[in-house]
Motif scaffolding. Structure first.
Motif, short mmCIF file in Angstrom:
data_model
loop_
_atom_site.label_atom_id
_atom_site.label_comp_id
_atom_site.label_asym_id
_atom_site.label_seq_id
_atom_site.Cartn_x
_atom_site.Cartn_y
_atom_site.Cartn_z
N ASN A 312 0.93 -1.20 0.10
CA ASN A 312 -0.06 0.12 -0.07
C ASN A 312 0.96 1.22 0.10
OD1 ASN A 312 0.90 -0.09 2.48
ND2 ASN A 312 -1.19 0.26 3.72
N GLY A 313 2.45 1.10 -0.34
CA GLY A 313 2.95 2.20 -0.42
C GLY A 313 2.50 2.94 -1.58
N GLY A 314 2.48 2.25 -2.61
CA GLY A 314 2.09 2.86 -3.85
C GLY A 314 0.71 2.05 -4.44
N ASP A 315 0.23 1.43 -3.45
CA ASP A 315 -1.11 0.61 -3.79
C ASP A 315 -0.78 -0.40 -5.01
OD1 ASP A 315 -2.43 2.12 -1.91
OD2 ASP A 315 -2.86 3.80 -3.33
N ALA A 316 -0.26 -1.39 -4.72
CA ALA A 316 0.23 -2.27 -5.82
C ALA A 316 -0.29 -3.74 -5.62
CB ALA A 316 1.87 -2.25 -5.68
N VAL A 317 -0.36 -4.66 -6.55
CA VAL A 317 -0.60 -5.99 -6.60
C VAL A 317 0.30 -6.64 -7.75
CG1 VAL A 317 -2.68 -5.81 -8.30
CG2 VAL A 317 -2.28 -7.75 -6.82
N ALA A 318 0.87 -7.60 -7.44
CA ALA A 318 1.79 -8.43 -8.57
C ALA A 318 1.87 -9.73 -8.19
CB ALA A 318 2.95 -7.67 -8.32
N MET A 319 2.26 -10.38 -9.29
CA MET A 319 2.45 -12.06 -9.18
C MET A 319 3.76 -12.40 -9.77
SD MET A 319 0.36 -14.99 -10.96
CE MET A 319 -1.14 -15.23 -9.75
N TYR A 320 4.42 -13.16 -9.00
CA TYR A 320 5.86 -13.74 -9.33
C TYR A 320 6.07 -14.86 -9.41
CZ TYR A 320 6.76 -8.62 -7.81
OH TYR A 320 6.60 -7.39 -7.69
N PHE A 329 2.81 -10.53 -13.65
CA PHE A 329 1.95 -9.72 -13.81
C PHE A 329 1.98 -8.46 -12.58
CE2 PHE A 329 -1.95 -8.12 -11.53
CZ PHE A 329 -2.65 -7.60 -12.26
N TRP A 330 1.64 -7.04 -12.94
CA TRP A 330 1.77 -6.25 -11.95
C TRP A 330 0.60 -5.04 -12.37
CZ3 TRP A 330 3.01 -1.13 -13.71
CH2 TRP A 330 3.25 -1.24 -14.95
N SER A 331 0.29 -4.44 -11.23
CA SER A 331 -0.64 -3.30 -11.63
C SER A 331 -0.95 -2.45 -10.17
CB SER A 331 -2.22 -3.96 -11.77
OG SER A 331 -3.12 -2.67 -12.11
N GLY A 332 -1.02 -1.11 -10.52
CA GLY A 332 -1.72 -0.46 -9.41
C GLY A 332 -2.95 -0.80 -9.07
N THR A 333 -3.47 -0.64 -7.83
CA THR A 333 -4.75 -1.09 -7.42
C THR A 333 -5.62 0.16 -7.55
OG1 THR A 333 -4.14 -0.43 -5.02
CG2 THR A 333 -3.83 -2.90 -5.71
N PRO A 345 -8.29 -19.71 -9.48
CA PRO A 345 -8.06 -20.37 -10.91
C PRO A 345 -9.22 -20.64 -11.83
CG PRO A 345 -8.10 -22.04 -9.08
CD PRO A 345 -8.16 -20.88 -8.45
N VAL A 346 -9.69 -19.38 -11.99
CA VAL A 346 -11.14 -19.50 -12.85
C VAL A 346 -10.83 -18.85 -14.09
CG1 VAL A 346 -13.48 -18.67 -13.12
CG2 VAL A 346 -12.60 -19.52 -10.87
N GLY A 347 -11.22 -19.33 -15.30
CA GLY A 347 -10.93 -19.22 -16.37
C GLY A 347 -9.30 -19.04 -16.62
N ASN A 348 -8.91 -17.66 -17.07
CA ASN A 348 -7.25 -17.75 -17.33
C ASN A 348 -6.69 -17.34 -15.91
OD1 ASN A 348 -7.43 -18.15 -20.06
ND2 ASN A 348 -7.97 -16.12 -20.39
N GLY A 349 -7.46 -17.04 -14.85
CA GLY A 349 -6.95 -16.70 -13.53
C GLY A 349 -7.10 -15.32 -13.32
N TYR A 350 -7.63 -15.10 -11.92
CA TYR A 350 -7.64 -13.86 -11.18
C TYR A 350 -6.95 -13.87 -9.83
CZ TYR A 350 -11.23 -13.53 -14.99
OH TYR A 350 -11.67 -13.60 -16.24
N ILE A 351 -6.64 -12.46 -9.78
CA ILE A 351 -6.14 -12.13 -8.41
C ILE A 351 -7.28 -11.32 -7.60
CG2 ILE A 351 -4.55 -10.94 -7.05
CD1 ILE A 351 -2.40 -11.47 -9.13
N LEU A 352 -7.22 -11.86 -6.45
CA LEU A 352 -8.39 -11.28 -5.40
C LEU A 352 -7.49 -10.32 -4.54
CD1 LEU A 352 -10.14 -14.67 -4.58
CD2 LEU A 352 -10.71 -12.96 -6.60
N VAL A 353 -8.12 -9.19 -4.21
CA VAL A 353 -7.48 -8.34 -3.19
C VAL A 353 -8.51 -7.73 -2.49
CG1 VAL A 353 -6.13 -6.08 -3.11
CG2 VAL A 353 -5.95 -7.42 -4.94
N SER A 370 -3.27 -8.83 -18.68
CA SER A 370 -2.76 -7.51 -18.99
C SER A 370 -2.18 -6.70 -17.56
CB SER A 370 -3.64 -6.92 -19.69
OG SER A 370 -4.70 -6.46 -19.27
N ASN A 371 -1.19 -6.17 -18.05
CA ASN A 371 -0.48 -5.29 -16.79
C ASN A 371 -1.24 -3.82 -16.63
OD1 ASN A 371 1.30 -7.35 -15.97
ND2 ASN A 371 2.76 -6.46 -17.59
N ASN A 372 -1.16 -3.58 -15.47
CA ASN A 372 -1.56 -2.24 -15.14
C ASN A 372 -2.78 -1.60 -15.60
OD1 ASN A 372 -0.69 -0.03 -13.45
ND2 ASN A 372 0.36 1.06 -15.10
N LYS A 373 -3.87 -2.51 -15.41
CA LYS A 373 -5.09 -1.75 -16.07
C LYS A 373 -6.23 -1.60 -15.00
CE LYS A 373 -3.97 -2.54 -20.46
NZ LYS A 373 -4.05 -1.53 -21.12
#
Length: 544
Positions: A312-320, A329-333, A345-353, A370-373
């Protein structure tokens, strides 16, 4: 002139006529010829098979004069023997004969005592060679599978008498039956360990034959997703913006995380491999400030181990990717202050925040294609701090503030976009427990039950995700004013070890705590650890 017979002459004439009549009558009866019975079936040269029913029928002319009809058989090389004697019409008989050559005939016994036999008929009964086969064609003997993996048992079965049903037996215990070819069974409920599988065939006559047994082994999911540093503890250290995996032992030596020998793995998040050069500036700006990393979870994506991280310093989520340390994958929240995260693991995969932003707490869904959307979907959820994917029930569990802060959702894809539906609330029913501001959570697999452990104002709760029952796991201490205080009040991060049973607790300090009072703190000087989690496969969320 005619003379008249005397009375004496007339009497003589009557006697003579009577004698002639009686003589004619006797001669007529002695001259009656009875008819021999005729076999209508079977016919000469008929061939039958073992277990065939042979119907013997007779053509009789003098039925009214017959007392009995005997049915005889001659086995070649043996003497005659009576199969059956019938005294009522219709005179017939049905019989099954052993393999070989036989002669059949019938004998009529008339009311005069006279006996007449039919012509002998030669028939043959062929021996039936019973064909009975049952064998397991899949899986292979010695096959190895993962727990919860669906196993298809295929069977090749034949029986000359016809198949009534096949039954599957596992470890000498009945499992299921199939009566329709092709014969297959589905198994997905076997415990970790070795198992013996066999199939029993029951034919139409009630006979049973068993297949050769096969042996299979069920391995824990943790075996498939094992890493040499399992049983460690992964820590998102906020000040250095680095992920560490430390040894997870309980000795004073291993609890000293200042000792570099206790570092098993690490990943600085800035300048990560996999981020395009043109995106690096934007990416690095997401990881800034003294409170930049909040949570990290070990997940399974496309069959390999990955890490989902929020900050939450820059409001981020990512996968490594764990093996390569590559950012995929990375994106601002979209909302500020992301805390807990998980992967569905639904469809192509989703991250829950879980994003408990004071400006409007939301549970967010991110499309990793897709990144940063920003988030692809979000739903308001008061004070949401913790989120967990339930692989068995295909549900999302999200923990927020208030007595009804626990909610479940379904994640579906509509027109190519994720949507959270079917929200259900679960009110805390533990007497005198106040949730207040919800915080950390963790799955707990124990005693064949699937729990969540959840932190609130008054301590640690346990929720059964199948029965929906609540219980208290650990009350927070009370100060002199009766207010909850100490480690178990509003614990920021929780993590349960399926191996040791230990629960570790993050409190946004330079150490983490243990729910076991006999285990001291694990400490890293000059650090800030908001949450920490056991470095183990999470079978609750990822059963694949």
């Amino acid at each position: 002139m005619k003379s008249t017979l005397s009375a004496r002459s007339a009497s003589i004439l009557v006697l003579v006529v009577s004698l002639v009549f009686l003589s004619c009558k006797k001669n007529t009866e002695e001259a009656y010829i009875f008819s021999s019975p005729i076999l209508n079936s079977p016919l000469e040269g008929d061939v039958f098979k073992e277990n065939d029913t042979i119907s013997i029928s007779v053509d009789l002319i003098d039925v009214e004069r017959i007392n009995t009809v005997s049915f005889w058989i001659i086995n070649i090389g043996n003497s005659d023997s009576v199969l059956f004697t019938d005294t009522e019409t219709p005179f017939e008989y049905a019989v099954k004969l052993p393999a070989g050559n036989h002669k059949l005939w019938v004998e009529s016994i008339f009311n005069t005592g006279e006996k007449l036999g039919s012509k002998k008929v030669n028939i043959s009964v062929e021996k039936v060679i019973k064909v009975s086969l049952v064998g397991i064609t899949a899986p292979d003997n010695g096959g190895v599978f993962l727990e919860s993996e669906e196993i298809q048992v295929s069977v090749d079965a034949k029986d000359s008498d016809g198949i009534e049903a096949l039954s599957l037996w596992i470890d000498n215990t009945y499992h299921s039956a199939d009566s329709t070819a092709p014969y297959t069974f589905s198994v997905n409920d076997l415990a970790v360990g070795s198992h013996i599988i066999k199939v029993s065939l029951q034919d139409s006559l009630g006979n049973n034959i068993d297949s050769e047994p096969i042996n299979i082994t069920i391995e824990s999911l943790a075996v498939k997703y094992f890493t040499p540093i399992d049983k460690g503890i992964i820590v998102p250290e906020r000040r250095s913006i680095t992920l560490y995996i430390f040894k997870g032992g309980t000795s004073s030596t291993e609890r000293d995380w200042n000792n570099p020998d206790n570092i098993l793995w690490k990943l600085p998040l800035k300048n990560a491999n996999g981020v395009a050069a043109g995106d690096m500036y934007t990416y690095n700006n997401l990881w800034q400030g003294g409170t930049s990393i909040n949570d990290v979870k070990r997940v399974i994506h496309n069959g390999t181990i990955h890490l989902v991280v929020t900050g939450n310093g820059g409001d981020a989520v990512a996968m490594y990717e764990y093996a390569t340390k590559k950012c995929i994958f990375w994106s601002g929240t979209t909302a500020t202050g992301p805390h807990d995260a998980d992967y569905a693991p639904v469809g192509n995969g989703y991250i829950l925040v879980a994003n408990p932003a004071s400006s409007g707490a939301v549970l967010e869904v991110y499309d990793i294609s897709s990144n940063n959307k920003g988030s692809a979907f979000s739903v308001a959820h008061k004070g949401v701090h913790s989120v967990h994917w339930d692989a068995m029930q295909k549900l999302i569990w999200a923990w927020g503030s208030g007595q009804s802060g626990l909610k479940s959702y379904k994640l579906v894809v509509q027109d190519g976009k994720p949507v959270l539906t079917d929200k259900i609330e679960y009110e805390v029913t533990v007497a005198n427990y106040e949730v207040g501001m919800a915080h950390g959570g963790s799955p707990m697999l124990k005693d064949s039950r699937r729990y969540l452990i959840l932190a609130g104002k008054d301590g640690l709760l346990r929720f059964d995700t199948e029965s929906h029952g609540w219980s208290i796991l650990r009350w927070a201490e009370k100060d002199k004013n009766g207010e909850a205080t100490g480690v178990f009040r509003g614990s920021k991060g929780l993590s349960y070890s399926d191996i040791t049973g230990e629960i570790i607790i993050g409190k946004s300090k330079d150490r983490i705590y243990s729910e076991d009072d006999n285990i001291g703190v694990r400490q890293l000087d000059n650090s800030e650890i908001y949450k920490a989690r056991w470095w183990l496969h999470n079978s609750f969320s990822h059963e694949e």
